[in-house]
Design a protein around this motif. Structure first.
Motif, PDB file in Angstrom:
ATOM      1  N   LEU A 183       7.782   0.156  10.492  1.00  0.00           N
ATOM      2  CA  LEU A 183       6.592   0.852  10.006  1.00  0.00           C
ATOM      3  C   LEU A 183       5.510   0.896  11.085  1.00  0.00           C
ATOM      4  N   LEU A 184       5.321  -0.193  11.800  1.00  0.00           N
ATOM      5  CA  LEU A 184       4.335  -0.244  12.874  1.00  0.00           C
ATOM      6  C   LEU A 184       4.689   0.728  14.002  1.00  0.00           C
ATOM      7  N   VAL A 185       5.951   0.731  14.417  1.00  0.00           N
ATOM      8  CA  VAL A 185       6.391   1.637  15.485  1.00  0.00           C
ATOM      9  C   VAL A 185       6.209   3.088  15.060  1.00  0.00           C
ATOM     10  N   LEU A 186       6.593   3.415  13.828  1.00  0.00           N
ATOM     11  CA  LEU A 186       6.432   4.791  13.336  1.00  0.00           C
ATOM     12  C   LEU A 186       4.962   5.190  13.256  1.00  0.00           C
ATOM     13  N   ALA A 187       4.123   4.291  12.755  1.00  0.00           N
ATOM     14  CA  ALA A 187       2.694   4.601  12.610  1.00  0.00           C
ATOM     15  C   ALA A 187       2.031   4.815  13.972  1.00  0.00           C
ATOM     16  N   ILE A 188       2.329   3.944  14.929  1.00  0.00           N
ATOM     17  CA  ILE A 188       1.746   4.102  16.272  1.00  0.00           C
ATOM     18  C   ILE A 188       2.231   5.392  16.917  1.00  0.00           C
ATOM     19  N   SER A 189       3.524   5.663  16.801  1.00  0.00           N
ATOM     20  CA  SER A 189       4.068   6.908  17.361  1.00  0.00           C
ATOM     21  C   SER A 189       3.407   8.115  16.725  1.00  0.00           C
ATOM     22  N   TRP A 190       3.296   8.088  15.417  1.00  0.00           N
ATOM     23  CA  TRP A 190       2.681   9.214  14.714  1.00  0.00           C
ATOM     24  C   TRP A 190       1.227   9.407  15.155  1.00  0.00           C
ATOM     25  N   LEU A 191       0.475   8.321  15.244  1.00  0.00           N
ATOM     26  CA  LEU A 191      -0.928   8.427  15.653  1.00  0.00           C
ATOM     27  C   LEU A 191      -1.066   8.975  17.074  1.00  0.00           C
ATOM     28  N   ARG A 249      28.546  -5.171  -2.673  1.00  0.00           N
ATOM     29  CA  ARG A 249      29.007  -4.142  -1.747  1.00  0.00           C
ATOM     30  C   ARG A 249      27.910  -3.096  -1.537  1.00  0.00           C
ATOM     31  N   HIS A 250      27.206  -2.738  -2.624  1.00  0.00           N
ATOM     32  CA  HIS A 250      26.139  -1.744  -2.530  1.00  0.00           C
ATOM     33  C   HIS A 250      25.004  -2.249  -1.637  1.00  0.00           C
ATOM     34  N   VAL A 251      24.635  -3.521  -1.789  1.00  0.00           N
ATOM     35  CA  VAL A 251      23.572  -4.106  -0.969  1.00  0.00           C
ATOM     36  C   VAL A 251      24.005  -4.163   0.489  1.00  0.00           C
ATOM     37  N   LEU A 252      25.261  -4.574   0.745  1.00  0.00           N
ATOM     38  CA  LEU A 252      25.748  -4.654   2.121  1.00  0.00           C
ATOM     39  C   LEU A 252      25.832  -3.277   2.760  1.00  0.00           C
ATOM     40  N   GLN A 253      26.173  -2.276   1.953  1.00  0.00           N
ATOM     41  CA  GLN A 253      26.266  -0.925   2.491  1.00  0.00           C
ATOM     42  C   GLN A 253      24.895  -0.454   2.966  1.00  0.00           C
ATOM     43  N   ARG A 254      23.884  -0.722   2.181  1.00  0.00           N
ATOM     44  CA  ARG A 254      22.535  -0.311   2.567  1.00  0.00           C
ATOM     45  C   ARG A 254      22.009  -1.139   3.727  1.00  0.00           C
ATOM     46  N   GLY A 288       0.328  11.352   7.218  1.00  0.00           N
ATOM     47  CA  GLY A 288       1.074  10.595   8.221  1.00  0.00           C
ATOM     48  C   GLY A 288       1.545   9.256   7.676  1.00  0.00           C
ATOM     49  N   ALA A 289       0.659   8.570   6.948  1.00  0.00           N
ATOM     50  CA  ALA A 289       1.038   7.279   6.349  1.00  0.00           C
ATOM     51  C   ALA A 289       2.168   7.482   5.342  1.00  0.00           C
ATOM     52  N   PHE A 290       2.058   8.539   4.541  1.00  0.00           N
ATOM     53  CA  PHE A 290       3.115   8.845   3.573  1.00  0.00           C
ATOM     54  C   PHE A 290       4.439   9.122   4.282  1.00  0.00           C
ATOM     55  N   SER A 291       4.395   9.886   5.378  1.00  0.00           N
ATOM     56  CA  SER A 291       5.637  10.209   6.090  1.00  0.00           C
ATOM     57  C   SER A 291       6.252   8.954   6.714  1.00  0.00           C
ATOM     58  N   CYS A 292       5.417   8.031   7.206  1.00  0.00           N
ATOM     59  CA  CYS A 292       5.938   6.779   7.770  1.00  0.00           C
ATOM     60  C   CYS A 292       6.585   5.931   6.685  1.00  0.00           C
ATOM     61  N   LEU A 293       5.937   5.816   5.536  1.00  0.00           N
ATOM     62  CA  LEU A 293       6.504   5.042   4.427  1.00  0.00           C
ATOM     63  C   LEU A 293       7.800   5.670   3.918  1.00  0.00           C
ATOM     64  N   LEU A 294       7.817   6.985   3.816  1.00  0.00           N
ATOM     65  CA  LEU A 294       9.021   7.683   3.381  1.00  0.00           C
ATOM     66  C   LEU A 294      10.161   7.472   4.381  1.00  0.00           C
ATOM     67  N   SER A 295       9.836   7.484   5.663  1.00  0.00           N
ATOM     68  CA  SER A 295      10.857   7.261   6.698  1.00  0.00           C
ATOM     69  C   SER A 295      11.448   5.853   6.607  1.00  0.00           C
ATOM     70  N   VAL A 296      10.609   4.860   6.355  1.00  0.00           N
ATOM     71  CA  VAL A 296      11.096   3.482   6.219  1.00  0.00           C
ATOM     72  C   VAL A 296      11.979   3.368   4.976  1.00  0.00           C
ATOM     73  N   TYR A 297      11.564   3.990   3.882  1.00  0.00           N
ATOM     74  CA  TYR A 297      12.369   3.978   2.655  1.00  0.00           C
ATOM     75  C   TYR A 297      13.731   4.626   2.902  1.00  0.00           C
ATOM     76  N   LEU A 298      13.742   5.793   3.543  1.00  0.00           N
ATOM     77  CA  LEU A 298      15.004   6.483   3.824  1.00  0.00           C
ATOM     78  C   LEU A 298      15.867   5.683   4.801  1.00  0.00           C
ATOM     79  N   ALA A 299      15.233   5.027   5.777  1.00  0.00           N
ATOM     80  CA  ALA A 299      15.978   4.185   6.711  1.00  0.00           C
ATOM     81  C   ALA A 299      16.688   3.061   5.957  1.00  0.00           C
ATOM     82  N   HIS A 300      16.002   2.481   5.003  1.00  0.00           N
ATOM     83  CA  HIS A 300      16.616   1.426   4.188  1.00  0.00           C
ATOM     84  C   HIS A 300      17.783   1.987   3.385  1.00  0.00           C
ATOM     85  N   ARG A 301      17.587   3.139   2.763  1.00  0.00           N
ATOM     86  CA  ARG A 301      18.650   3.752   1.958  1.00  0.00           C
ATOM     87  C   ARG A 301      19.868   4.119   2.801  1.00  0.00           C
ATOM     88  N   MET A 302      19.654   4.468   4.071  1.00  0.00           N
ATOM     89  CA  MET A 302      20.754   4.885   4.949  1.00  0.00           C
ATOM     90  C   MET A 302      21.415   3.701   5.656  1.00  0.00           C
TER      91      MET A 302
END
Length: 173
Positions: A24-32, A7-12, A46-60
């Motif tokens: 990650l590619l879309v975020l990096a290009i947009s950021w650049l 259930r936890h995996v499906l929720q994420r 910028g790279a850190f913020s893109c990676l953090l955004s992908v991580y948070l997207a996965h968590r949400m």
């Protein structure tokens, strides 16, 4: 225990490597493109913020809606052009209100029943309403959207349903 983990995996939302890399590619290009600064420290942040955004997207649970997002992608440019026009019109209306000495505002709160059936469609509608000056989405719950409007006229315009229809049209096949 297995049931809780499933259930936890499906929720994420399951994340395919291709989906993660595409985001990650879309975020990096947009950021650049939007940054315009290409110094090592800034690129690293910028790279850190893109990676953090992908991580948070996965968590949400972003990747749970990945297929729905890909389906509406071709219709987004037309929607964005319509939304840009609406934002400009709203900006002019709010500027006129502010510049009048009597400040003729009539704050009101309205509830809209979203025509969009998916979470993604409802979020797009809520965010679009908030982007327009003079309106703020306060809550989205079970297909109902609570909106604060600066004037009764802007509330009536929202209740006519053009924004609602256009956001719902994005998710149709």
């Amino acid at each position: 225990m297995k049931r809780v983990l499933t259930r936890h995996v499906l929720q994420r939302g399951e994340a395919r490597l291709s989906s993660v890399l595409l985001l990650l590619l879309v975020l990096a290009i947009s950021w650049l493109l939007w940054s315009g600064l290409y110094k090592p420290l800034v690129i690293g942040l910028g790279a850190f913020s893109c990676l953090l955004s992908v991580y948070l997207a996965h968590r949400m649970g972003f990747f749970r809606h990945h297929d729905a997002l890909l389906r509406l992608l071709p219709r987004l440019p037309g929607y964005w052009l319509w939304l840009l026009k609406e934002i400009i019109i709203s900006s002019i209306d709010v500027a006129k209100l502010i510049l009048k000495p009597s400040l003729p505002i009539s704050p009101t709160v309205v509830v809209l029943q979203s025509e969009a059936k998916t979470d993604v469609g409802q979020v797009i509608l809520g965010n679009s309403i908030t982007l327009s000056p003079g309106t703020v989405t306060l809550d989205v719950h079970e297909g109902k959207i609570l909106i604060h409007c600066l004037t009764v006229e802007s509330a009536r315009e929202l209740q006519k349903g053009e924004a609602n229809r256009r956001a719902a049209a994005l998710e149709r096949k």
